[in-house]
Design a protein around this motif. Sequence first.
Motif, mmCIF file in Angstrom:
data_model
loop_
_atom_site.group_PDB
_atom_site.id
_atom_site.type_symbol
_atom_site.label_atom_id
_atom_site.label_comp_id
_atom_site.label_asym_id
_atom_site.label_seq_id
_atom_site.Cartn_x
_atom_site.Cartn_y
_atom_site.Cartn_z
ATOM 1 N N ARG A 9 -7.123 3.500 -2.927
ATOM 2 C CA ARG A 9 -6.270 4.362 -2.112
ATOM 3 C C ARG A 9 -7.111 5.254 -1.201
ATOM 4 O O ARG A 9 -6.828 5.398 -0.008
ATOM 5 N N LEU A 12 -8.658 3.245 1.680
ATOM 6 C CA LEU A 12 -7.708 2.953 2.754
ATOM 7 C C LEU A 12 -7.368 4.193 3.566
ATOM 8 O O LEU A 12 -7.176 4.106 4.783
ATOM 9 N N LEU A 13 -7.300 5.348 2.927
ATOM 10 C CA LEU A 13 -6.991 6.590 3.646
ATOM 11 C C LEU A 13 -8.130 7.028 4.560
ATOM 12 O O LEU A 13 -7.902 7.722 5.556
ATOM 13 N N LEU A 38 -7.032 -3.468 9.448
ATOM 14 C CA LEU A 38 -6.261 -2.281 9.119
ATOM 15 C C LEU A 38 -5.723 -1.670 10.406
ATOM 16 O O LEU A 38 -6.490 -1.341 11.312
ATOM 17 N N ASP A 40 -3.042 0.917 10.332
ATOM 18 C CA ASP A 40 -2.656 2.308 10.119
ATOM 19 C C ASP A 40 -2.549 2.575 8.629
ATOM 20 O O ASP A 40 -2.269 1.666 7.850
ATOM 21 N N THR A 41 -2.767 3.817 8.247
ATOM 22 C CA THR A 41 -2.578 4.237 6.856
ATOM 23 C C THR A 41 -1.912 5.608 6.851
ATOM 24 O O THR A 41 -2.304 6.499 7.602
ATOM 25 N N SER A 45 1.636 4.343 2.581
ATOM 26 C CA SER A 45 1.457 2.909 2.828
ATOM 27 C C SER A 45 0.334 2.659 3.821
ATOM 28 O O SER A 45 -0.143 3.573 4.497
ATOM 29 N N CYS A 46 -0.055 1.384 3.890
ATOM 30 C CA CYS A 46 -1.005 0.950 4.918
ATOM 31 C C CYS A 46 -0.449 -0.314 5.557
ATOM 32 O O CYS A 46 0.363 -1.026 4.957
ATOM 33 N N THR A 47 -0.875 -0.578 6.777
ATOM 34 C CA THR A 47 -0.445 -1.776 7.486
ATOM 35 C C THR A 47 -1.679 -2.592 7.842
ATOM 36 O O THR A 47 -2.627 -2.076 8.431
ATOM 37 N N GLU A 56 3.065 -4.398 5.721
ATOM 38 C CA GLU A 56 3.068 -3.003 5.275
ATOM 39 C C GLU A 56 3.022 -2.998 3.751
ATOM 40 O O GLU A 56 3.857 -3.614 3.090
ATOM 41 N N LEU A 59 0.967 2.061 -0.922
ATOM 42 C CA LEU A 59 -0.297 2.383 -1.587
ATOM 43 C C LEU A 59 -0.151 2.413 -3.101
ATOM 44 O O LEU A 59 -1.109 2.132 -3.821
#
Length: 78
Positions: A9, A12-13, A38, A40-41, A45-47, A56, A59
Amino acid sequence: MTPPHLPPRQFLLTAEPGTRVVVRYRIDDGLTDALGYLLDTSESSCTVRTRTSDVEIPLAMVIAAKMVPPPPPRRKRP
């Protein structure tokens, strides 16, 4: 570059949009992976843009994520 030892997490952030990633996450009947870029995060969630679509991913469902190298060049047809 984000250190690879971060929890998924957090990775990804903090990863930059455009980073090529693989994300393993839970689905109804098991696990699946999203390999791509990647986009967006957010906090929830992340895409990831895969070869076939934008995915999508919540997380809360992510169990692993890491940066991966660029794909190899396509081979030329003879």
